[in-house]
Design an enzyme around this catalytic site. Sequence first.
Site, PDB file in Angstrom:
ATOM      1  CB  CYS A   2      -0.877  -0.094   1.212  1.00 43.74           C
ATOM      2  SG  CYS A   2      -1.947   1.290   1.266  1.00 43.74           S
ATOM      3  CD  GLU A 104      -0.713  -1.750  -5.788  1.00 48.02           C
ATOM      4  OE1 GLU A 104       0.316  -1.206  -6.302  1.00 48.02           O
ATOM      5  OE2 GLU A 104      -0.652  -1.868  -4.313  1.00 48.02           O
TER       6      GLU A 104
END
Length: 221
Positions: A2, A104
Site C-alpha cells: 500500500c 494500486e
Amino acid sequence: MCGRYTLLADELEILQAFEIDHPIDGYYPSYNIAPGQNVLAIIHDGKEKRAGYLRWGLVPSWANDEKIGYKMINARSETAHEKPSFKRLMSRKRCLIIADSFYEWKREGKEKQPKRIQLTDRKLFAFAGLWDKWSNGDNDLFTCTVLTKEANPFMQEIHHRMPIILPKSKEDNWIIPNKWDALEAHQFLQTVDEEELSAYNVAPYVNAAKNNDETCIAPLA
C-alpha cells in the site's frame, strides 16, 4: 503493498463513523496521501479512542536514524509478530489508519496503470496499522506503518499484495492496548473477513505525490 491512498470525508463523518468524541486537530482531506506525509490514525490510550496524525513510514523507537521510515511504510502481516521492528508493536501499539480508497498500479506490458480501489458497501474504512514513538533529544516523532497480506482473488489481477482492511466490527478490538501478545494479534488478523472491492482506472497524474486534487480520482475515459 500500500503506497498511496485517499481520505476525502469531512471531519464530522469521520468522528461519527469511528465514534470519536473530540475534534481532530488540523484535519484536512487528501486525494493523494503518500509515504512521508502525516496521516490520520486512531489509537486507544487505555481510556478512550483518540484521532490524530502520525507520519507514514515507521521509525522504531530503537532506530539510529529516522530515515529508516522511508523503507517501512508497510509491514508484512505474515511475519510482523516475529520481526524485531514490529513484534513489540503488534502487542502494544496497534492503530487504525483511516481511508476511503487506495491506489494500486497494475502492470500492463511495459506500463503500469494506476487504479483507485474502494469498498463496495461502505465509504470510510480503516487499514490495520502499527505505530511507534522515536525520540532524538527533545524531538519526538510519531510514525506508523500499514499491515499488508497476500492479495485476495480480486486484487491478484492488479497486484500480489494488499493492505489489511478491518471489518467495522473488528476495528475496536484491534486497537485496545495490551489485549494480546504479538502472536495473538497475528492470529486475529488471520480471522479478518474480507469485504467486496471495486476498482477503476485513473490517470498517471496520480503518480506524482505533489498532485493532490480531484483529477487524481477522475475515472479514465
